[in-house]
Design an enzyme around this catalytic site. Structure first.
Site, PDB file in Angstrom:
ATOM      1  N   THR A  49      42.707  37.263  40.330  1.00 38.17           N
ATOM      2  CA  THR A  49      42.638  36.380  41.499  1.00 38.17           C
ATOM      3  C   THR A  49      41.441  36.814  42.342  1.00 38.17           C
ATOM      4  O   THR A  49      40.732  37.761  41.990  1.00 38.17           O
ATOM      5  CB  THR A  49      43.924  36.467  42.341  1.00 38.17           C
ATOM      6  OG1 THR A  49      43.938  37.724  43.050  1.00 38.17           O
ATOM      7  CG2 THR A  49      45.172  36.367  41.470  1.00 38.17           C
ATOM      8  N   CYS A  50      41.236  36.150  43.476  1.00 41.97           N
ATOM      9  CA  CYS A  50      40.107  36.531  44.327  1.00 41.97           C
ATOM     10  C   CYS A  50      40.301  37.923  44.928  1.00 41.97           C
ATOM     11  O   CYS A  50      39.330  38.583  45.301  1.00 41.97           O
ATOM     12  CB  CYS A  50      39.897  35.502  45.431  1.00 41.97           C
ATOM     13  SG  CYS A  50      41.340  35.245  46.486  1.00 41.97           S
ATOM     14  N   ASN A  51      41.539  38.382  45.017  1.00 40.40           N
ATOM     15  CA  ASN A  51      41.815  39.672  45.654  1.00 40.40           C
ATOM     16  C   ASN A  51      42.193  40.791  44.692  1.00 40.40           C
ATOM     17  O   ASN A  51      42.331  41.932  45.112  1.00 40.40           O
ATOM     18  CB  ASN A  51      42.933  39.521  46.692  1.00 40.40           C
ATOM     19  CG  ASN A  51      42.453  38.848  47.956  1.00 40.40           C
ATOM     20  OD1 ASN A  51      41.311  39.031  48.361  1.00 40.40           O
ATOM     21  ND2 ASN A  51      43.299  38.049  48.568  1.00 40.40           N
ATOM     22  N   ARG A  52      42.370  40.484  43.409  1.00 40.95           N
ATOM     23  CA  ARG A  52      42.752  41.533  42.463  1.00 40.95           C
ATOM     24  C   ARG A  52      42.443  41.132  41.029  1.00 40.95           C
ATOM     25  O   ARG A  52      42.476  39.952  40.678  1.00 40.95           O
ATOM     26  CB  ARG A  52      44.231  41.891  42.605  1.00 40.95           C
ATOM     27  CG  ARG A  52      45.195  40.833  42.108  1.00 40.95           C
ATOM     28  CD  ARG A  52      46.652  41.251  42.294  1.00 40.95           C
ATOM     29  NE  ARG A  52      46.995  41.400  43.686  1.00 40.95           N
ATOM     30  CZ  ARG A  52      47.316  42.566  44.266  1.00 40.95           C
ATOM     31  NH1 ARG A  52      47.370  43.664  43.543  1.00 40.95           N
ATOM     32  NH2 ARG A  52      47.618  42.615  45.544  1.00 40.95           N
ATOM     33  N   SER A 109      49.891  42.032  48.990  1.00 42.65           N
ATOM     34  CA  SER A 109      48.873  41.016  49.255  1.00 42.65           C
ATOM     35  C   SER A 109      48.092  41.305  50.531  1.00 42.65           C
ATOM     36  O   SER A 109      48.557  42.031  51.413  1.00 42.65           O
ATOM     37  CB  SER A 109      49.521  39.634  49.376  1.00 42.65           C
ATOM     38  OG  SER A 109      50.088  39.226  48.157  1.00 42.65           O
ATOM     39  N   GLN A 120      50.427  32.693  40.905  1.00 38.25           N
ATOM     40  CA  GLN A 120      49.325  33.257  40.129  1.00 38.25           C
ATOM     41  C   GLN A 120      49.832  34.230  39.069  1.00 38.25           C
ATOM     42  O   GLN A 120      49.317  34.266  37.949  1.00 38.25           O
ATOM     43  CB  GLN A 120      48.335  33.942  41.079  1.00 38.25           C
ATOM     44  CG  GLN A 120      47.615  32.958  41.993  1.00 38.25           C
ATOM     45  CD  GLN A 120      46.896  33.641  43.147  1.00 38.25           C
ATOM     46  OE1 GLN A 120      47.328  34.694  43.640  1.00 38.25           O
ATOM     47  NE2 GLN A 120      45.806  33.053  43.596  1.00 38.25           N
TER      48      GLN A 120
END
EC number: 1.2.1.70
Length: 418
Positions: A49-52, A109, A120
């Site tokens: 994802t955009c964060n991980r 998160s 996701q």
């Protein structure tokens, strides 16, 4: 078999590195195939994802595997190990299980408790299912994580309070109006915050949704998704009276909605109240609008106070959620350890059945040859007893010879001896 989780996220790596380690939808199938071709890998799931970016794996053994997996990750993304190592985390066994449960529940998160991450994680799981890269243990771990995330949502208040500006604006609207199905909403702008607000309001089935934006084409893309009417910024003065709720977030250096404009709208509405939520910085709505009777103006600072209060509530709920994760991960590991005995039990039962079948066949043959039935039965019972206790007897004798009292007691317990 061991379960592993390794990766980077918003807490360990800047966006400049995260974007270089991303697996895109177009490359995911190839990445899974490449990952599964690595030695000792029995199953794999890639969450990106955009964060991980995280790899969840079941492996035959974990010795010397860390270097192998880091090398694969770096080769795939054309990075040097030095660029990745300081940002990489590595979990195995219970830590890997609890990490996935925390991720799926929104506890890891950027926005605590956000619900999008569960979707996701489910997509990553489905991608691995399609790619036939799931092991039985991984499948069970992910399914368990989905149920834990649901339990966290059901039993705690982790998702009950707004912690984003867009969601806070919509929550405020729901608090003021009994039902959003009877209200008309005007959204001014078409950026990310307005997009989130539009989707949320659409889900709550507002009566009418209008979007005003400087660039009509951008507004039309969003309007098609949420069944909204597109109007120009110049039309706001004429159409403002139709709106019960106005949410504005543009990059305009000057206010778009002035006091006189709202006064005219209220007059047309016969002073029916209007809620105006100004998320923009600089402000889109003149501050004096808030002084008008029946015009309820909230700024981004007002929403921030709501968000901070709600974040405190979420953090309290997160403590409860962590307790659920600890319990559920422990239960899962107990199940996993029990599974490791299944094959041993199956082999032991097969061995006993083989001995029984062999001795039974001999006994039947003796009876057919006219042997005394009682003697045949006693002989069968004696030989079967000897066969079944032979291996345990040898283990007991060896433990005694070794002076291993602990192993001797374990064997006694296993045999049901007091």
């Amino acid at each position: 078999m061991t379960l592993l989780a390794l990766g980077i996220n918003h807490k360990t790596a800047p966006v400049a590195l995260r974007e270089r380690v991303t697996f895109t939808p177009d490359t995911l199938e190839q990445a899974l195939n490449s990952l599964m071709a690595q030695p000792l890998i029995q199953g794999g799931v890639v969450l990106s994802t955009c964060n991980r970016t995280e790899l969840y794996l079941s492996v035959e053994q974990q010795e010397n595997l860390q270097d192998q997996l880091i090398a694969w990750l770096c080769d795939y993304h054309q990075l040097s190990p030095d660029e990745v190592l300081k940002s990489l985390y590595w979990h195995h066994g219970n830590e890997a299980v609890s990490h996935l449960m925390r991720v799926a529940s929104g506890l890891d998160s950027l926005v605590l408790g956000e619900p999008q991450i569960l979707g996701q994680v489910k997509k990553a799981f489905a991608d691995s299912q399609r790619g036939h890269s799931l092991s039985g243990e991984l499948e069970r771990m992910f399914q368990k994580s989905f149920s834990v995330a649901k339990r966290v949502r059901t039993e705690t208040e982790i998702g009950a309070s707004a912690v984003s500006v867009a969601f806070a604006a919509c929550t405020l609207a729901r608090q003021i109006f009994e039902s959003l199905t009877t209200v008309n909403v005007l959204l001014v702008g078409a950026g990310e915050t307005i997009e989130l607000a539009a989707r949320h309001l659409h889900q709550h089935k507002v009566k009418k949704l209008m979007i005003a934006n400087r660039t009509r084409e951008r507004a039309q893309v969003l309007a098609a998704e949420v069944e909204a009417e597109v109007i120009s910024l110049a039309d706001i003065d004429e159409r403002l009276a139709e709106a019960d709720i106005i949410i504005s977030s543009t990059a305009s250096p000057l206010p778009i909605i002035g006091k006189g404009m709202v006064e005219r709208a209220l007059k047309k509405r016969r002073n029916q109240p209007m809620l105006l939520v100004d998320i923009a910085v600089p402000r889109d709505v003149e501050p004096d609008v808030g002084k008008l009777p029946n015009a309820y103006l909230y700024s981004v600072d007002d929403l921030q106070a709501i968000i901070e209060s709600n974040m405190a509530q979420r953090q309290a709920a997160a403590v409860e959620a962590e307790t659920i994760v600890v319990q559920e991960s422990s239960d899962f590991m107990s199940w996993l350890r029990a599974q490791s005995a299944v094959e041993t039990i199956r082999e032991y039962r097969a061995q006993a059945d083989e001995a029984r079948a062999e001795l039974e066949a001999r006994a039947i043959q003796s009876l057919q040859q006219g042997a005394d039935a009682e003697k045949v039965l006693r002989d069968l019972a004696h030989k079967l007893t000897n066969r079944l206790i032979h291996a345990p007897t040898k283990s007991l004798q060896q433990a005694a010879r070794d002076g291993d009292g602990e192993r001797l007691q374990i064997l006694r317990d296993g045999l049901g001896l007091e």
